[in-house]
Design a protein around this motif. Sequence first.
Motif, mmCIF file in Angstrom:
data_model
loop_
_atom_site.group_PDB
_atom_site.id
_atom_site.type_symbol
_atom_site.label_atom_id
_atom_site.label_comp_id
_atom_site.label_asym_id
_atom_site.label_seq_id
_atom_site.Cartn_x
_atom_site.Cartn_y
_atom_site.Cartn_z
ATOM 1 N N PRO A 74 0.819 -1.213 0.000
ATOM 2 C CA PRO A 74 0.000 0.000 0.000
ATOM 3 C C PRO A 74 0.859 1.271 0.000
ATOM 4 C CG PRO A 74 0.099 -0.910 2.211
ATOM 5 C CD PRO A 74 0.816 -1.882 1.300
ATOM 6 N N ASP A 75 0.339 2.305 -0.637
ATOM 7 C CA ASP A 75 0.973 3.618 -0.625
ATOM 8 C C ASP A 75 0.595 4.290 0.693
ATOM 9 O OD1 ASP A 75 1.896 6.190 -0.966
ATOM 10 O OD2 ASP A 75 0.648 6.643 -2.716
ATOM 11 N N LEU A 76 1.431 4.148 1.696
ATOM 12 C CA LEU A 76 1.105 4.673 3.019
ATOM 13 C C LEU A 76 1.281 6.183 3.134
ATOM 14 C CD1 LEU A 76 2.594 1.828 5.243
ATOM 15 C CD2 LEU A 76 0.205 2.194 4.549
ATOM 16 N N PHE A 77 1.926 6.807 2.166
ATOM 17 C CA PHE A 77 2.083 8.267 2.182
ATOM 18 C C PHE A 77 1.005 8.968 1.352
ATOM 19 C CE2 PHE A 77 6.958 8.138 3.017
ATOM 20 C CZ PHE A 77 6.736 7.961 4.372
ATOM 21 N N TRP A 78 -0.042 8.258 0.946
ATOM 22 C CA TRP A 78 -1.037 8.837 0.050
ATOM 23 C C TRP A 78 -1.727 10.068 0.629
ATOM 24 C CZ3 TRP A 78 -6.393 9.113 0.813
ATOM 25 C CH2 TRP A 78 -6.896 8.427 1.923
ATOM 26 N N ARG A 79 -1.839 10.161 1.911
ATOM 27 C CA ARG A 79 -2.505 11.316 2.530
ATOM 28 C C ARG A 79 -1.599 12.553 2.497
ATOM 29 N NH1 ARG A 79 -6.891 9.157 5.599
ATOM 30 N NH2 ARG A 79 -6.656 6.913 5.852
ATOM 31 N N ILE A 80 -0.293 12.331 2.380
ATOM 32 C CA ILE A 80 0.682 13.426 2.391
ATOM 33 C C ILE A 80 1.102 13.770 0.958
ATOM 34 C CG2 ILE A 80 2.933 14.196 3.249
ATOM 35 C CD1 ILE A 80 2.667 11.846 5.333
ATOM 36 N N ARG A 81 1.562 12.743 0.256
ATOM 37 C CA ARG A 81 2.051 12.920 -1.123
ATOM 38 C C ARG A 81 1.858 11.612 -1.876
ATOM 39 N NH1 ARG A 81 7.937 14.950 -2.775
ATOM 40 N NH2 ARG A 81 7.614 14.975 -5.000
ATOM 41 N N PRO A 82 0.685 11.436 -2.500
ATOM 42 C CA PRO A 82 0.378 10.169 -3.163
ATOM 43 C C PRO A 82 1.357 9.839 -4.288
ATOM 44 C CG PRO A 82 -1.473 11.722 -3.312
ATOM 45 C CD PRO A 82 -0.361 12.414 -2.630
ATOM 46 N N GLY A 83 1.664 8.548 -4.389
ATOM 47 C CA GLY A 83 2.470 8.060 -5.500
ATOM 48 C C GLY A 83 3.956 8.361 -5.400
ATOM 49 N N ILE A 84 4.425 8.806 -4.263
ATOM 50 C CA ILE A 84 5.842 9.169 -4.129
ATOM 51 C C ILE A 84 6.733 7.932 -4.305
ATOM 52 C CG2 ILE A 84 5.920 8.890 -1.611
ATOM 53 C CD1 ILE A 84 7.642 11.722 -3.433
ATOM 54 N N GLN A 85 7.803 8.102 -5.062
ATOM 55 C CA GLN A 85 8.790 7.048 -5.289
ATOM 56 C C GLN A 85 10.165 7.691 -5.226
ATOM 57 O OE1 GLN A 85 8.062 4.461 -8.681
ATOM 58 N NE2 GLN A 85 5.962 5.213 -8.780
ATOM 59 N N LEU A 86 10.839 7.474 -4.130
ATOM 60 C CA LEU A 86 12.133 8.118 -3.919
ATOM 61 C C LEU A 86 13.270 7.108 -3.969
ATOM 62 C CD1 LEU A 86 11.019 10.437 -0.984
ATOM 63 C CD2 LEU A 86 11.289 11.054 -3.396
ATOM 64 N N ASP A 87 14.454 7.613 -4.264
ATOM 65 C CA ASP A 87 15.665 6.805 -4.337
ATOM 66 C C ASP A 87 16.537 7.116 -3.124
ATOM 67 O OD1 ASP A 87 18.213 5.732 -4.884
ATOM 68 O OD2 ASP A 87 18.049 6.159 -7.029
ATOM 69 N N PRO A 88 16.814 6.126 -2.278
ATOM 70 C CA PRO A 88 17.608 6.389 -1.073
ATOM 71 C C PRO A 88 19.052 6.802 -1.358
ATOM 72 C CG PRO A 88 17.261 4.039 -1.356
ATOM 73 C CD PRO A 88 16.419 4.732 -2.386
ATOM 74 N N ASP A 89 19.521 6.567 -2.572
ATOM 75 C CA ASP A 89 20.892 6.914 -2.922
ATOM 76 C C ASP A 89 21.045 8.342 -3.444
ATOM 77 O OD1 ASP A 89 21.870 4.381 -2.199
ATOM 78 O OD2 ASP A 89 21.263 3.566 -4.142
ATOM 79 N N VAL A 90 19.933 9.078 -3.517
ATOM 80 C CA VAL A 90 19.971 10.475 -3.969
ATOM 81 C C VAL A 90 19.723 11.352 -2.743
ATOM 82 C CG1 VAL A 90 18.903 12.191 -5.487
ATOM 83 C CG2 VAL A 90 19.141 9.811 -6.262
ATOM 84 N N ALA A 91 20.690 12.203 -2.419
ATOM 85 C CA ALA A 91 20.673 12.953 -1.154
ATOM 86 C C ALA A 91 19.391 13.760 -0.944
ATOM 87 C CB ALA A 91 21.892 13.866 -1.073
ATOM 88 N N ASP A 92 18.966 14.527 -1.948
ATOM 89 C CA ASP A 92 17.765 15.346 -1.738
ATOM 90 C C ASP A 92 16.506 14.482 -1.612
ATOM 91 O OD1 ASP A 92 17.868 14.769 -4.536
ATOM 92 O OD2 ASP A 92 16.574 16.489 -4.966
#
Length: 117
Positions: free
Chosen positions: A61-79
């Motif tokens: 499940p997309d647990l961040f949907w209430r904050i920012r739906p569909g977010i997909q981040l890369d842990p190797d990118v600092a920002d």
Amino acid sequence: MTGMITVKTLDGDAHFDAYSAEPAQTPRAAIVVIQEIFGVNAGIRSKCDALAKAGYLAIAPDLFWRIRPGIQLDPDVADQMQQALELMGQFDQDTGIRDIQATIQTAREKILCQVRD
């Protein structure tokens, strides 16, 4: 079959997306895969796909949907790591647990439908 599905919240007043990976045969069981702070990214989808190949229905499940739906981040990118930490700081754990419960109910329904067919 893989792809996004819709999960209805427990109170039925909203819905959110989840990644679903289904095995070729009737599933052995269902596994709810909980995202890291990076959202339902490629790594989480890959874990679901591997579980489906092993015979399980896997739903993330997309647990961040209430904050920012569909977010997909890369842990190797600092920002993106910083964005992930900020999202986690805004995340309401009690609401997240309810969304996980709603995902469990959806998984049960999917399993029951497949067993009946």
